[in-house]
Design a protein around this motif. Structure first.
Motif, PDB file in Angstrom:
ATOM      1  N   HIS A   1      11.381   2.194   8.052  1.00 40.75           N
ATOM      2  CA  HIS A   1      11.782   3.226   8.777  1.00 40.75           C
ATOM      3  C   HIS A   1       9.958   3.353  10.095  1.00 40.75           C
ATOM      4  O   HIS A   1       9.803   4.595  10.906  1.00 40.75           O
ATOM      5  N   GLU A   2       9.457   2.128  10.333  1.00 43.57           N
ATOM      6  CA  GLU A   2       8.180   2.142  11.106  1.00 43.57           C
ATOM      7  C   GLU A   2       8.674   1.131  11.618  1.00 43.57           C
ATOM      8  O   GLU A   2       7.968  -0.376  10.700  1.00 43.57           O
ATOM      9  N   SER A   3       7.602   0.743  12.375  1.00 39.70           N
ATOM     10  CA  SER A   3       7.079  -1.130  13.330  1.00 39.70           C
ATOM     11  C   SER A   3       6.507  -1.904  12.470  1.00 39.70           C
ATOM     12  O   SER A   3       6.735  -2.951  12.451  1.00 39.70           O
ATOM     13  N   PHE A   4       5.632  -0.690  11.677  1.00 42.85           N
ATOM     14  CA  PHE A   4       4.347  -1.491  11.031  1.00 42.85           C
ATOM     15  C   PHE A   4       4.883  -2.074   9.480  1.00 42.85           C
ATOM     16  O   PHE A   4       4.095  -2.283   8.633  1.00 42.85           O
ATOM     17  N   GLU A   5       5.995  -1.039   9.372  1.00 43.77           N
ATOM     18  CA  GLU A   5       6.531  -1.649   7.841  1.00 43.77           C
ATOM     19  C   GLU A   5       7.483  -2.572   7.864  1.00 43.77           C
ATOM     20  O   GLU A   5       8.700  -2.108   7.588  1.00 43.77           O
TER      21      GLU A   5
ATOM     22  N   GLY B   1      -0.217  -5.689   9.705  1.00 51.22           N
ATOM     23  CA  GLY B   1       0.887  -4.769  10.022  1.00 51.22           C
ATOM     24  C   GLY B   1      -0.734  -3.352   9.759  1.00 51.22           C
ATOM     25  O   GLY B   1      -0.037  -2.519  10.469  1.00 51.22           O
ATOM     26  N   LEU B   2       0.058  -3.329   8.374  1.00 53.91           N
ATOM     27  CA  LEU B   2      -0.257  -2.122   7.779  1.00 53.91           C
ATOM     28  C   LEU B   2      -1.432  -1.635   8.149  1.00 53.91           C
ATOM     29  O   LEU B   2      -1.977  -0.172   8.270  1.00 53.91           O
ATOM     30  N   ILE B   3      -2.502  -2.898   7.681  1.00 55.39           N
ATOM     31  CA  ILE B   3      -4.234  -2.211   7.896  1.00 55.39           C
ATOM     32  C   ILE B   3      -4.127  -2.131   9.586  1.00 55.39           C
ATOM     33  O   ILE B   3      -4.862  -1.030   9.479  1.00 55.39           O
ATOM     34  N   GLN B   4      -3.178  -2.249  10.310  1.00 59.00           N
ATOM     35  CA  GLN B   4      -3.723  -1.665  12.058  1.00 59.00           C
ATOM     36  C   GLN B   4      -3.488  -0.910  12.285  1.00 59.00           C
ATOM     37  O   GLN B   4      -4.202  -0.509  12.939  1.00 59.00           O
ATOM     38  N   HIS B   5      -2.382  -0.095  11.518  1.00 62.45           N
ATOM     39  CA  HIS B   5      -1.844   0.555  11.781  1.00 62.45           C
ATOM     40  C   HIS B   5      -2.448   2.921  10.792  1.00 62.45           C
ATOM     41  O   HIS B   5      -1.917   3.050  10.790  1.00 62.45           O
ATOM     42  N   SER B   6      -3.482   2.072   9.661  1.00 63.04           N
ATOM     43  CA  SER B   6      -3.329   2.961   8.826  1.00 63.04           C
ATOM     44  C   SER B   6      -5.045   3.034   8.988  1.00 63.04           C
ATOM     45  O   SER B   6      -6.019   3.489   7.529  1.00 63.04           O
TER      46      SER B   6
ATOM     47  N   ILE C   1      -8.049   0.942  -4.887  1.00 67.73           N
ATOM     48  CA  ILE C   1      -8.103   0.907  -3.599  1.00 67.73           C
ATOM     49  C   ILE C   1      -8.570  -0.653  -2.963  1.00 67.73           C
ATOM     50  O   ILE C   1     -10.307  -0.641  -3.182  1.00 67.73           O
ATOM     51  N   ARG C   2      -8.015  -1.480  -2.327  1.00 68.14           N
ATOM     52  CA  ARG C   2      -8.236  -2.290  -2.208  1.00 68.14           C
ATOM     53  C   ARG C   2      -9.459  -3.201  -0.684  1.00 68.14           C
ATOM     54  O   ARG C   2      -8.966  -1.668   0.167  1.00 68.14           O
ATOM     55  N   SER C   3     -10.644  -3.339  -0.303  1.00 68.12           N
ATOM     56  CA  SER C   3     -11.060  -3.371   0.386  1.00 68.12           C
ATOM     57  C   SER C   3     -10.016  -3.777   1.474  1.00 68.12           C
ATOM     58  O   SER C   3      -8.983  -5.188   1.072  1.00 68.12           O
ATOM     59  N   VAL C   4      -9.899  -4.298   3.214  1.00 63.97           N
ATOM     60  CA  VAL C   4      -9.269  -4.982   3.927  1.00 63.97           C
ATOM     61  C   VAL C   4     -10.161  -6.286   3.676  1.00 63.97           C
ATOM     62  O   VAL C   4      -8.886  -7.080   4.019  1.00 63.97           O
ATOM     63  N   ASP C   5     -11.038  -7.054   3.662  1.00 63.25           N
ATOM     64  CA  ASP C   5     -11.338  -7.873   3.703  1.00 63.25           C
ATOM     65  C   ASP C   5     -10.536  -8.906   2.468  1.00 63.25           C
ATOM     66  O   ASP C   5      -9.849  -9.765   1.966  1.00 63.25           O
ATOM     67  N   GLU C   6     -10.279  -7.848   0.566  1.00 67.58           N
ATOM     68  CA  GLU C   6      -9.278  -8.860  -0.279  1.00 67.58           C
ATOM     69  C   GLU C   6      -7.903  -8.479   0.577  1.00 67.58           C
ATOM     70  O   GLU C   6      -7.518  -9.420  -0.211  1.00 67.58           O
ATOM     71  N   MET C   7      -7.180  -7.666   1.580  1.00 69.39           N
ATOM     72  CA  MET C   7      -6.010  -7.739   1.181  1.00 69.39           C
ATOM     73  C   MET C   7      -5.383  -8.542   1.575  1.00 69.39           C
ATOM     74  O   MET C   7      -4.461  -9.440   1.724  1.00 69.39           O
ATOM     75  N   ARG C   8      -6.569  -9.517   3.067  1.00 70.81           N
ATOM     76  CA  ARG C   8      -6.303 -10.473   3.817  1.00 70.81           C
ATOM     77  C   ARG C   8      -6.326 -11.584   2.831  1.00 70.81           C
ATOM     78  O   ARG C   8      -5.373 -12.767   3.733  1.00 70.81           O
ATOM     79  N   ALA C   9      -6.802 -11.555   1.948  1.00 71.72           N
ATOM     80  CA  ALA C   9      -7.554 -12.659   1.171  1.00 71.72           C
ATOM     81  C   ALA C   9      -6.772 -12.950   0.645  1.00 71.72           C
ATOM     82  O   ALA C   9      -6.293 -14.506   0.822  1.00 71.72           O
ATOM     83  N   PHE C  10      -5.991 -12.395  -0.062  1.00 71.22           N
ATOM     84  CA  PHE C  10      -4.947 -12.235  -1.672  1.00 71.22           C
ATOM     85  C   PHE C  10      -3.860 -13.091  -0.807  1.00 71.22           C
ATOM     86  O   PHE C  10      -3.276 -13.354   0.482  1.00 71.22           O
TER      87      PHE C  10
END
Length: 234
Positions: free
Chosen positions: A8-12, A189-194, A207-216
């Motif tokens: 549906h989206e370029s970032f999904e 991709g989702l982080i950059q568009h959200s 809700i996780r932090s951006v840093d947590e999502m990137r580190a998982f």
């Protein structure tokens, strides 16, 4: 196997589904809705249909999003089911499956973004396609809603924030509210568009932090997904 993706989206992105299809040597085609590409007219060209997520709802109208035709996607899902194809929906895709089968999308009790555990129900723990998951299993999330349930639907997994994380609609039709396809690149991709969504959601319970999502590390849940897809496609 011939696999068709509806994106549906370029970032999904298709994430781990794309990796699985490539690893197994499957023939992959796709419809990129955000590019106004046309959906297949029927299910003749694929053996498996995978409908991915997006910021839309099954209730989103063409006036609200000109390139997203909810009714057309539901018709394709129904044609695929009628033709005996495998159908898997993720997030919005799972909600579209429910709607296609007459079960209205519902709001989830909690918004979930990031990685949180899901727990198999008794039916899920005994299901031959899911028994390898283990319980609990930490997976990706990014949603407000959840799929509707038909009288025949069976909930296979839930989470603390959402009671309908994996739903079986039939032997070949499954809805995943959770995002087991997430990879580091897909999440980025989702982080950059959200940015606005994440700012507004900050402080909510799931809700996780951006840093947590990137580190998982998403590898374990990807491998569990791949094994499910292997068994589903046999």
């Amino acid at each position: 196997m011939r696999v068709h993706f509806v994106i549906h989206e370029s970032f999904e992105s298709a994430g781990a589904y794309q990796i699985w299809a490539q690893m197994r040597g499957h023939d992959v085609t796709s419809t990129c809705i955000y590019n106004s590409e046309c959906l297949p007219d029927n299910a003749d060209g694929f053996d498996m249909l995978v409908v991915f997520g997006g910021p839309q709802s099954p209730r989103t109208t063409l006036a609200e999003c000109a390139y997203f035709d909810s009714k057309a996607e539901q018709q394709l899902i129904n044609r695929a089911i009628t033709a005996g194809r495998i159908v898997v929906g993720i997030c919005l895709g799972s909600q579209l499956i429910g709607e296609a089968l007459g079960a209205e999308v519902c709001q989830s009790p909690e918004k979930e973004i990031g990685h949180y555990p899901i727990t198999l129900t008794d039916a899920g723990a005994q299901h031959p396609l899911f028994e390898h998951f283990g319980s609990p299993l930490t997976v990706g999330h990014w949603h407000n809603d959840m799929p509707g349930l038909t009288p025949q639907a069976v909930v296979l997994a839930s989470s603390a924030g959402c009671p309908r994380q994996i739903v079986q609609y039939s032997d070949k039709v499954y809805g995943f509210q959770c995002h087991m396809e997430f990879t580091a690149d897909a999440v980025e991709g989702l982080i950059q568009h959200s940015e606005q969504e994440l700012a507004e959601a900050k402080g909510k319970p799931f809700i996780r932090s951006v840093d947590e999502m990137r580190a998982f590390d998403y590898q374990q849940m990807n491998e569990k997904l791949w094994f499910f897809l292997d068994k589903l496609s046999r």
